[in-house]
Write an enzyme that holds these catalytic residues in place. Structure first.
Site, PDB file in Angstrom:
ATOM      1  N   SER A 169       0.764  -1.341  -0.134  1.00 28.00           N
ATOM      2  CA  SER A 169      -0.189  -0.128   0.098  1.00 28.00           C
ATOM      3  C   SER A 169       0.805   1.334   0.005  1.00 28.00           C
ATOM      4  O   SER A 169       2.178   1.272   0.319  1.00 28.00           O
ATOM      5  CB  SER A 169      -0.899  -0.135   1.371  1.00 28.00           C
ATOM      6  OG  SER A 169      -1.402   1.216   1.588  1.00 28.00           O
ATOM      7  N   TYR A 188      -2.749  -0.141  10.500  1.00 28.72           N
ATOM      8  CA  TYR A 188      -2.926  -0.487   9.103  1.00 28.72           C
ATOM      9  C   TYR A 188      -1.546  -0.205   8.362  1.00 28.72           C
ATOM     10  O   TYR A 188      -0.673  -0.699   7.868  1.00 28.72           O
ATOM     11  CB  TYR A 188      -3.915   0.291   8.337  1.00 28.72           C
ATOM     12  CG  TYR A 188      -3.953  -0.290   6.870  1.00 28.72           C
ATOM     13  CD1 TYR A 188      -4.223  -1.269   6.352  1.00 28.72           C
ATOM     14  CD2 TYR A 188      -3.479   0.827   5.884  1.00 28.72           C
ATOM     15  CE1 TYR A 188      -4.662  -1.677   5.155  1.00 28.72           C
ATOM     16  CE2 TYR A 188      -3.511   0.401   4.523  1.00 28.72           C
ATOM     17  CZ  TYR A 188      -4.012  -0.776   4.204  1.00 28.72           C
ATOM     18  OH  TYR A 188      -4.076  -0.888   2.727  1.00 28.72           O
TER      19      TYR A 188
HETATM   20  P1  NAD Z   1     -11.398  -5.757  -0.573  1.00 24.48           P
HETATM   21  O1  NAD Z   1     -12.088  -5.862   0.947  1.00 24.48           O
HETATM   22  O2  NAD Z   1     -12.492  -5.874  -1.806  1.00 24.48           O
HETATM   23  O3  NAD Z   1     -10.704  -7.050  -0.631  1.00 24.48           O
HETATM   24  C1  NAD Z   1      -9.950  -7.831   0.371  1.00 24.48           C
HETATM   25  C2  NAD Z   1     -10.402  -9.139   0.189  1.00 24.48           C
HETATM   26  O4  NAD Z   1      -9.677 -10.142   1.436  1.00 24.48           O
HETATM   27  C3  NAD Z   1     -11.808  -9.330   0.581  1.00 24.48           C
HETATM   28  O5  NAD Z   1     -12.438 -10.221  -0.497  1.00 24.48           O
HETATM   29  C4  NAD Z   1     -11.784 -10.161   1.855  1.00 24.48           C
HETATM   30  O6  NAD Z   1     -13.000 -10.940   1.817  1.00 24.48           O
HETATM   31  C5  NAD Z   1     -10.735 -10.712   2.017  1.00 24.48           C
HETATM   32  N1  NAD Z   1     -10.063 -11.168   3.519  1.00 24.48           N
HETATM   33  C6  NAD Z   1     -10.116 -10.352   4.082  1.00 24.48           C
HETATM   34  N2  NAD Z   1      -9.641 -10.989   5.633  1.00 24.48           N
HETATM   35  C7  NAD Z   1      -9.552 -12.382   4.935  1.00 24.48           C
HETATM   36  C8  NAD Z   1      -9.151 -13.367   5.492  1.00 24.48           C
HETATM   37  N3  NAD Z   1      -8.646 -13.679   6.811  1.00 24.48           N
HETATM   38  N4  NAD Z   1      -9.013 -14.586   4.810  1.00 24.48           N
HETATM   39  C9  NAD Z   1      -9.165 -14.778   3.659  1.00 24.48           C
HETATM   40  N5  NAD Z   1      -9.639 -13.642   2.861  1.00 24.48           N
HETATM   41  C10 NAD Z   1      -9.912 -12.465   3.670  1.00 24.48           C
HETATM   42  O7  NAD Z   1     -10.418  -4.664  -0.326  1.00 24.48           O
HETATM   43  P2  NAD Z   1      -9.274  -4.207  -1.496  1.00 24.48           P
HETATM   44  O8  NAD Z   1      -8.910  -2.730  -1.336  1.00 24.48           O
HETATM   45  O9  NAD Z   1      -9.424  -4.994  -2.841  1.00 24.48           O
HETATM   46  O10 NAD Z   1      -8.085  -4.878  -0.732  1.00 24.48           O
HETATM   47  C11 NAD Z   1      -7.156  -5.920  -1.311  1.00 24.48           C
HETATM   48  C12 NAD Z   1      -5.660  -5.494  -0.723  1.00 24.48           C
HETATM   49  O11 NAD Z   1      -5.360  -4.015  -1.141  1.00 24.48           O
HETATM   50  C13 NAD Z   1      -5.387  -5.427   0.556  1.00 24.48           C
HETATM   51  O12 NAD Z   1      -4.175  -6.075   1.034  1.00 24.48           O
HETATM   52  C14 NAD Z   1      -5.362  -3.893   0.977  1.00 24.48           C
HETATM   53  O13 NAD Z   1      -4.787  -3.679   2.098  1.00 24.48           O
HETATM   54  C15 NAD Z   1      -4.752  -3.344  -0.258  1.00 24.48           C
HETATM   55  N6  NAD Z   1      -4.852  -2.133  -0.396  1.00 24.48           N
HETATM   56  C16 NAD Z   1      -6.104  -1.305  -0.581  1.00 24.48           C
HETATM   57  C17 NAD Z   1      -6.158  -0.084  -0.983  1.00 24.48           C
HETATM   58  C18 NAD Z   1      -7.542   0.700  -0.962  1.00 24.48           C
HETATM   59  O14 NAD Z   1      -7.509   1.788  -0.871  1.00 24.48           O
HETATM   60  N7  NAD Z   1      -8.587  -0.177  -1.178  1.00 24.48           N
HETATM   61  C19 NAD Z   1      -5.118   0.739  -1.213  1.00 24.48           C
HETATM   62  C20 NAD Z   1      -3.720   0.123  -0.863  1.00 24.48           C
HETATM   63  C21 NAD Z   1      -3.745  -1.268  -0.641  1.00 24.48           C
END
Ligand code: NAD
Length: 262
Positions: free
Chosen positions: A144, A157
């Site tokens: 991130s 986070y």
């Molecule tokens: P999202 O919630 O759509 O995706 C996260 C997924 O992880 C979900 O499908 C959730 O069910 C799954 N998950 C959570 N806990 C879990 C567990 N214990 N076991 C199995 N699956 C689990 O959100 P996203 O934004 O697509 O997040 C994906 C990645 O991107 C994450 O690592 C997040 O930190 C990172 N990220 C997101 C952003 C943002 O602004 N959305 C920015 C930078 C990084």
């Protein structure tokens, strides 16, 4: 010529929504076969129906080693090998302020969030590494902007996303020359990233329109990023085109490192 993902076998954790889902869709389009670990049986079933034989779905929890082992085993059984492990599942602290949380919440939130964001990355890599050694494959972590800068989340986070960078660097060092280890660092993205229960009382929920405006304001390219905006970075790192790249992080964040001092 394609992107070099044809016939690759890939695991994506958290692949039923947001960035993981976008990566899964694109990789399948490029001819890869993908296994997805998710928590929602409903979402997993819908994706299984849509993608048929090119997709394997496993319901599981990334913070549990046995679930990680199971998806690796099932993947090799169904598709014959493993080329790429994408540790993408994650949860968020909702920008909760350290000073607002009582000590109990600080500790509960720490365990809850580190179990998924950090331990989940460790255990996924551990479960996958033997198969990746056989194919000279690679690992990609979703990190991130919060891996480098403050204010991409709260302390939980931000610290967890910094920790993933330590894991990435040491693993890239230890697994060379056989397995490459890299990361994609998205900036603020319009997904439904879950705020963990221990911090929900300390978090202000904002609507998507405000969220989009805030994201746009904060990055020099002024993009309210969608999951699809990050997919190209995963395609590159996963493919053999990146055979000389390890220990690297591709920032896909609208230029957070060039915000300037003004
Ligand atoms: P999202 O919630 O759509 O995706 C996260 C997924 O992880 C979900 O499908 C959730 O069910 C799954 N998950 C959570 N806990 C879990 C567990 N214990 N076991 C199995 N699956 C689990 O959100 P996203 O934004 O697509 O997040 C994906 C990645 O991107 C994450 O690592 C997040 O930190 C990172 N990220 C997101 C952003 C943002 O602004 N959305 C920015 C930078 C990084």
């Amino acid at each position: 010529m394609g992107t070099g993902l044809r016939e690759k076998v890939v695991i994506v954790t958290g692949g039923t929504s947001g960035i993981g889902e976008a990566v899964t869709r694109r990789f399948i389009q490029e001819g890869a076969r993908v296994s997805v670990m998710g928590r929602s049986k409903d979402r997993l079933d819908k994706m299984a129906e849509e993608f048929g034989n090119n997709l394997l779905t496993i319901q599981g929890d990334v913070s549990n080693y046995e679930d990680n082992r199971k998806i690796v085993e099932a993947t090799v059984k169904k598709f014959g090998k493993l080329d790429v492990f994408i540790a993408n599942a994650g949860v968020f602290d909702g920008f909760a302020k350290f000073m607002d949380a009582d000590p109990k919440a600080v500790e509960e939130a720490y365990h809850y969030l580190f179990d998924i964001n950090v331990k989940g990355s460790f255990l996924g890599a551990k479960a996958a590494v033997d198969e990746l050694l056989k194919t000279k494959g690679n690992i990609i972590f979703t990190v991130s902007g919060a891996s480098f800068y403050p204010d991409g989340g709260g302390v939980w986070y931000t610290a967890s996303k910094h920790a993933q960078i330590g894991l990435l660097r040491q693993l890239a060092f230890e697994l060379a020359p056989d397995v490459r280890v890299n990361a994609v660092a998205p900036g603020g993205t319009l997904t439904a990233l879950t705020v963990i229960p221990p911090l929900q009382p300390f978090v202000k929920i904002i609507d998507n329109e405000t969220k989009a405006k805030n994201i746009k304001k904060r990055n020099p390219l002024q993009i309210a990023m969608s999951s699809e905006d990050h997919v190209g970075a995963y395609v590159l790192l996963a493919s053999d085109e990146a055979r000389a790249i390890t220990g690297e992080i591709i920032s896909s964040d609208g230029g957070l490192s060039v915000r300037g001092l003004g």
